[in-house]
Write an enzyme that holds these catalytic residues in place. Structure first.
Site, PDB file in Angstrom:
ATOM      1  N   ARG A  64       0.831  -1.205   0.000  1.00  0.00           N
ATOM      2  CA  ARG A  64       0.000   0.000   0.000  1.00  0.00           C
ATOM      3  C   ARG A  64       0.866   1.256   0.000  1.00  0.00           C
ATOM      4  O   ARG A  64       0.461   2.321  -0.468  1.00  0.00           O
ATOM      5  CB  ARG A  64      -0.943   0.002   1.215  1.00  0.00           C
ATOM      6  CG  ARG A  64      -1.815   1.250   1.292  1.00  0.00           C
ATOM      7  CD  ARG A  64      -2.982   1.078   2.247  1.00  0.00           C
ATOM      8  NE  ARG A  64      -2.602   0.520   3.517  1.00  0.00           N
ATOM      9  CZ  ARG A  64      -2.046   1.208   4.522  1.00  0.00           C
ATOM     10  NH1 ARG A  64      -1.784   2.498   4.373  1.00  0.00           N
ATOM     11  NH2 ARG A  64      -1.752   0.615   5.655  1.00  0.00           N
ATOM     12  N   TYR A 117     -14.362  15.516 -17.329  1.00  0.00           N
ATOM     13  CA  TYR A 117     -14.848  14.143 -17.209  1.00  0.00           C
ATOM     14  C   TYR A 117     -15.987  14.112 -16.194  1.00  0.00           C
ATOM     15  O   TYR A 117     -15.938  14.776 -15.151  1.00  0.00           O
ATOM     16  CB  TYR A 117     -13.687  13.245 -16.771  1.00  0.00           C
ATOM     17  CG  TYR A 117     -14.075  11.840 -16.425  1.00  0.00           C
ATOM     18  CD1 TYR A 117     -14.734  11.034 -17.341  1.00  0.00           C
ATOM     19  CD2 TYR A 117     -13.782  11.315 -15.173  1.00  0.00           C
ATOM     20  CE1 TYR A 117     -15.086   9.730 -17.019  1.00  0.00           C
ATOM     21  CE2 TYR A 117     -14.124  10.017 -14.846  1.00  0.00           C
ATOM     22  CZ  TYR A 117     -14.786   9.234 -15.775  1.00  0.00           C
ATOM     23  OH  TYR A 117     -15.144   7.949 -15.451  1.00  0.00           O
ATOM     24  N   ASP A 189      -5.221  18.086 -16.171  1.00  0.00           N
ATOM     25  CA  ASP A 189      -5.446  16.688 -16.542  1.00  0.00           C
ATOM     26  C   ASP A 189      -4.997  16.533 -17.993  1.00  0.00           C
ATOM     27  O   ASP A 189      -5.624  17.052 -18.910  1.00  0.00           O
ATOM     28  CB  ASP A 189      -6.930  16.347 -16.389  1.00  0.00           C
ATOM     29  CG  ASP A 189      -7.212  14.872 -16.642  1.00  0.00           C
ATOM     30  OD1 ASP A 189      -6.494  14.257 -17.438  1.00  0.00           O
ATOM     31  OD2 ASP A 189      -8.169  14.342 -16.046  1.00  0.00           O
ATOM     32  N   LYS A 214      -6.127   4.983 -20.030  1.00  0.00           N
ATOM     33  CA  LYS A 214      -6.464   5.358 -21.397  1.00  0.00           C
ATOM     34  C   LYS A 214      -5.259   5.189 -22.336  1.00  0.00           C
ATOM     35  O   LYS A 214      -4.745   4.101 -22.479  1.00  0.00           O
ATOM     36  CB  LYS A 214      -7.000   6.789 -21.411  1.00  0.00           C
ATOM     37  CG  LYS A 214      -8.086   7.062 -20.361  1.00  0.00           C
ATOM     38  CD  LYS A 214      -9.274   6.146 -20.489  1.00  0.00           C
ATOM     39  CE  LYS A 214     -10.480   6.584 -19.664  1.00  0.00           C
ATOM     40  NZ  LYS A 214     -10.268   6.714 -18.234  1.00  0.00           N
TER      41      LYS A 214
END
Length: 402
Positions: A64, A117, A189, A214
């Site tokens: 983690r 988005y 972004d 993506k």
């Protein structure tokens, strides 16, 4: 009376096989990065563990908090973006979350582009206000609109290099200058354009975000995000938040994405070429009300896009057909070989309908105000033959017209 020596050899061998032994040493090295799924990493001594936690030695402890596959992937993207210390998260929204939660506090204010988005919009409108963080949306193609939305509490501006799904291009140079002048952080972004077309940090942004899912990964089989900042203090705050909130990336997904990056430039160049051809094909079809592609001269931000992105129009094309939802249903049904899926950046072309997917949470009135009608489609162009794509969509548009 039996002792340990009486334990059958087979039992002792089985017990020994459970010992966590070191990976086999080798004088050669693997050409492909290995997958390291281990959750934990063993240290030699408590002092050695202290050295790791306190920065005197490099090592991993608990996945983690970081693992080799995430770091290998992050360093590759760091090189592309010209930064050090970026982190990989479990999704693109994980990267957005690490930024917001790591850098903002109650009473802070965010100004964001009004075309983002869909989930980013929902975080700004639904989640951040619950934490006492307010957000104002403004048109990023007009820097004066962004400036008018700033308040004394504004801590951060968030824009996309190319908006989703109407493909508008913000006035990034003016917004970067505005943020610098007003002492506000600028986050960009960069998912749609990627570092091949635009390096946000070089252009004055403080923070850059990617949905690795993506184009960077490119095969629709790994879900990951990335966030990096020029300022090491900002980077530490976001990393600590990502670790605490458990925004951890899967080692296997990181391995897949690193492999995808090896062909990224080839894929991106081909997809951009195809997109330019497809946009021109669509523009000539009866029943197509408009085509949005930054590489076309009729795009409202064409000149800005060409200047910012080195003459590249990107791989995304949006278009609108007449006839509303009924026509949209007919179009999708007539293109069975084009996956109708709310994603982008795959090696194969995908077709998306924002009103029923990414922007379905917005009211019809809000979507219309953004230019997203029921006949609006977004195409993520892949690397197939451009002529094939044009023919498939020509048939689909004809079917949409009935």
């Amino acid at each position: 009376m039996s002792g340990a020596s009486d334990t059958p050899n087979s039992t002792r061998d089985a017990a020994n096989a459970l010992r966590r032994t070191a990976f086999p040493a080798s004088s050669s090295r693997a050409v492909s990065s290995p997958i390291m799924p281990s959750v934990v990493y063993a240290s030699a001594t408590p002092d050695a563990l202290d050295d790791q936690y306190e920065g005197r030695a490099k090592g991993f402890t608990y996945s983690r908090e970081g693992h080799p596959n995430a770091e290998a992937l992050a360093r590759r993207i760091d090189m592309m973006e010209g930064v050090e210390g970026g982190i990989v998260t479990g999704s693109g929204m994980g990267a957005v979350t690490a930024m917001f939660m790591g850098l903002l506090k109650a009473s802070d204010h965010v100004v964001a582009g009004n075309q983002l988005y869909g989930r980013s919009l929902r975080m700004l409108s639904d989640q951040l206000p619950r934490l006492g963080i307010e957000a104002t949306l403004a048109d990023p193609t007009d820097a004066s609109a962004i400036e008018a939305a700033l308040t004394d509490q504004t801590r951060l501006i968030l824009v996309e290099t190319v908006s989703n799904p109407t493909l508008r291009v913000p006035d990034l140079e003016a917004i970067a200058e505005l943020a610098r002048r007003r002492g506000v952080l600028l986050a960009v972004d960069n998912t749609f354009t990627t570092p091949l077309a635009y390096r946000a940090l070089d252009a004055g942004a403080d923070i850059v975000i990617h949905s690795i899912t993506k184009l960077l990964s490119g095969h629709s089989d790994a879900m990951l995000g990335y966030v990096a900042a020029r300022d090491p203090e900002l980077m530490r705050a976001m990393e600590e938040t990502a670790v605490t909130l458990g925004l951890t990336a899967s080692p296997f997904d990181c391995w897949l994405a690193e492999r995808g990056l090896l062909t990224f430039e080839l894929r991106y160049r081909r997809a951009c070429e195809n997109a330019a051809k497809l946009a021109d094909c669509l523009a000539d079809l009866p029943g197509v009300r408009r085509v949005l592609y930054p590489g076309r001269s009729d795009h409202p931000d064409h000149q800005r896009a060409m200047a910012l992105f080195g003459g590249q129009g990107g791989n995304m094309v949006s278009f609108e057909v007449e006839g509303g939802r009924a026509a949209a249903n007919r179009l999708v049904a007539a293109a069975p070989d084009l996956p109708f899926a709310p994603t982008l950046g795959d090696v194969a072309t995908t077709l998306s309908h924002p009103p029923s997917s990414s922007h379905r949470a917005l009211t019809a009135e809000r979507r219309e105000a953004l230019g997203i009608s029921e006949g609006f489609f977004r195409v993520s162009v892949g690397i197939e033959e451009a002529d094939q794509l044009c023919e498939e969509l020509r048939r689909a548009v004809a079917a949409a017209a009935g």
